[in-house]
Design an enzyme around this catalytic site. Sequence first.
Site, short mmCIF file in Angstrom:
data_model
loop_
_atom_site.label_atom_id
_atom_site.label_comp_id
_atom_site.label_asym_id
_atom_site.label_seq_id
_atom_site.Cartn_x
_atom_site.Cartn_y
_atom_site.Cartn_z
N TYR A 15 1.16 -0.84 0.41
CA TYR A 15 -0.29 0.40 -0.15
C TYR A 15 0.86 1.73 0.20
CZ TYR A 15 -4.63 -2.70 0.14
OH TYR A 15 -5.69 -3.03 0.07
N GLN A 30 -14.86 4.32 -7.30
CA GLN A 30 -14.71 2.98 -6.23
C GLN A 30 -12.46 2.89 -5.94
OE1 GLN A 30 -15.63 -0.91 -8.52
NE2 GLN A 30 -15.72 1.11 -10.17
N HIS A 65 -14.34 2.73 -1.79
CA HIS A 65 -13.47 2.01 -1.74
C HIS A 65 -13.02 3.00 -0.66
CE1 HIS A 65 -14.24 -1.23 -5.06
NE2 HIS A 65 -15.90 -1.16 -4.02
N SER A 118 -13.85 -1.97 -14.60
CA SER A 118 -14.31 -3.03 -15.42
C SER A 118 -16.06 -4.23 -14.82
CB SER A 118 -13.39 -4.67 -14.85
OG SER A 118 -13.94 -4.28 -13.36
N PRO A 146 -12.48 1.55 -23.09
CA PRO A 146 -11.59 1.03 -24.29
C PRO A 146 -11.93 -0.78 -24.45
CG PRO A 146 -9.97 1.21 -22.32
CD PRO A 146 -10.78 2.04 -22.52
P1 OAD Z 1 -10.25 -3.02 -12.78
O1 OAD Z 1 -8.92 -2.96 -12.81
O2 OAD Z 1 -10.86 -3.96 -12.50
O3 OAD Z 1 -10.82 -2.11 -14.43
C1 OAD Z 1 -9.86 -1.36 -15.02
C2 OAD Z 1 -11.18 -1.12 -15.77
O4 OAD Z 1 -10.52 -0.25 -17.14
C3 OAD Z 1 -11.00 -2.25 -17.34
O5 OAD Z 1 -12.56 -2.34 -17.80
C4 OAD Z 1 -9.66 -1.00 -18.63
O6 OAD Z 1 -10.22 -1.53 -19.92
C5 OAD Z 1 -10.85 0.10 -18.15
N1 OAD Z 1 -9.45 1.10 -18.62
C6 OAD Z 1 -8.10 0.91 -19.08
N2 OAD Z 1 -7.91 1.85 -18.96
C7 OAD Z 1 -8.31 2.23 -19.34
C8 OAD Z 1 -8.14 4.36 -20.30
N3 OAD Z 1 -7.55 4.70 -20.20
N4 OAD Z 1 -9.87 5.26 -19.65
C9 OAD Z 1 -11.41 4.46 -19.56
N5 OAD Z 1 -10.60 2.79 -19.33
C10 OAD Z 1 -9.64 2.60 -18.86
O7 OAD Z 1 -10.80 -1.67 -12.28
P2 OAD Z 1 -11.93 -1.53 -10.88
O8 OAD Z 1 -13.01 -1.80 -11.96
O9 OAD Z 1 -11.73 -0.21 -10.67
O10 OAD Z 1 -11.55 -2.40 -5.81
O11 OAD Z 1 -11.89 -2.52 -10.53
C11 OAD Z 1 -12.74 -2.33 -8.96
C12 OAD Z 1 -13.14 -2.57 -7.72
O12 OAD Z 1 -11.93 -4.28 -8.20
C13 OAD Z 1 -11.44 -1.26 -6.99
O13 OAD Z 1 -11.90 -0.61 -6.78
C14 OAD Z 1 -10.43 -2.79 -6.67
C15 OAD Z 1 -10.77 -4.12 -6.82
O14 OAD Z 1 -10.99 -4.77 -6.43
C16 OAD Z 1 -11.18 -2.76 -3.72
O15 OAD Z 1 -10.37 -2.73 -3.24
C17 OAD Z 1 -12.34 -3.08 -3.11
#
Ligand code: OAD
Length: 250
Positions: free
Chosen positions: A69, A102, A120, A198, A223
């Site tokens: 962290y 998040q 989060h 995601s 994307p």
């Molecule tokens: P993820 O890492 O699961 O997903 C990231 C998303 O961002 C994917 O769908 C990518 O396609 C997209 N992405 C990548 N580059 C990008 C860009 N330049 N512009 C727009 N989109 C882009 O992240 P989260 O969905 O935030 O929770 O994950 C949700 C939670 O899962 C996090 O907050 C964390 C994790 O477990 C906890 O820690 C509780």
Amino acid sequence: MDQTNLKKAAALIDYAKSIAILTGAGMSAESGIPTFRDTLTGLWSNFDPEELANRRAFVQDKELVWGWYEWRRMMVLKAEPNPGHLAIAKLAEQKPCTVITQNVDDLHERAGSKSVFHLHGSLHQPRCLICGAPFVFPPEIPEEPEGGRRLPPPECGECDGYIRPGVVWFGEELPQDVWHKSVKAISQCDLLLTIGTSSLVQPAASLPNKAKSLGKPIIVINPSYTEHERIANITLHGKAGEVLPQLIPY
Ligand code: OAD
């Protein structure tokens, strides 16, 4: 980028009186912060984030989890808001906007967004594992811990506990007040943007479904394909830092 969809999305944004914006790790990717599900880069690439982001891992090996962290906090402190964060802050100058993120960074706030709910938690608000007393970090940026390097967490000034990261770990409840305010923001908005997530982690991923059930239009910016495309009115396949400034000039 599909120009017709871009124009339709710009018109929806223009027409909306109040907007809710759900963001995920992709929002901060262009600020140099790896997304959660990307393979971790560099020296931390051998670790699975889900194996580190939980209470059991901290109790078993608090130095390893704290080191990870601190590495993430160091990256966030060195990062700057990208054009996507700035465009969202600009939009809030024009009409009420609530950001529901998040992300555990503070890049929306540093870009100028005022109404930001952290589903989060935050890397910047650690607290005691035992008594919950808040801990204030020293102002300097931590040195980059090497991959796998163990750093002892600070000790609590109030009890015998150790300081833990201020984030929501896997298996933990979301902060209830933040969750209720986020649900209310979805009920009150008349457009939802969902950006860079995601859509895999609940309950955050249920917010677009809630918006859909209330008849709110949804714009997805990502994307890659995500499940929320299926309920979106418009999907813009592109990066947040490139698409948002085209929708919201600043
Ligand atoms: P993820 O890492 O699961 O997903 C990231 C998303 O961002 C994917 O769908 C990518 O396609 C997209 N992405 C990548 N580059 C990008 C860009 N330049 N512009 C727009 N989109 C882009 O992240 P989260 O969905 O935030 O929770 O994950 C949700 C939670 O899962 C996090 O907050 C964390 C994790 O477990 C906890 O820690 C509780």
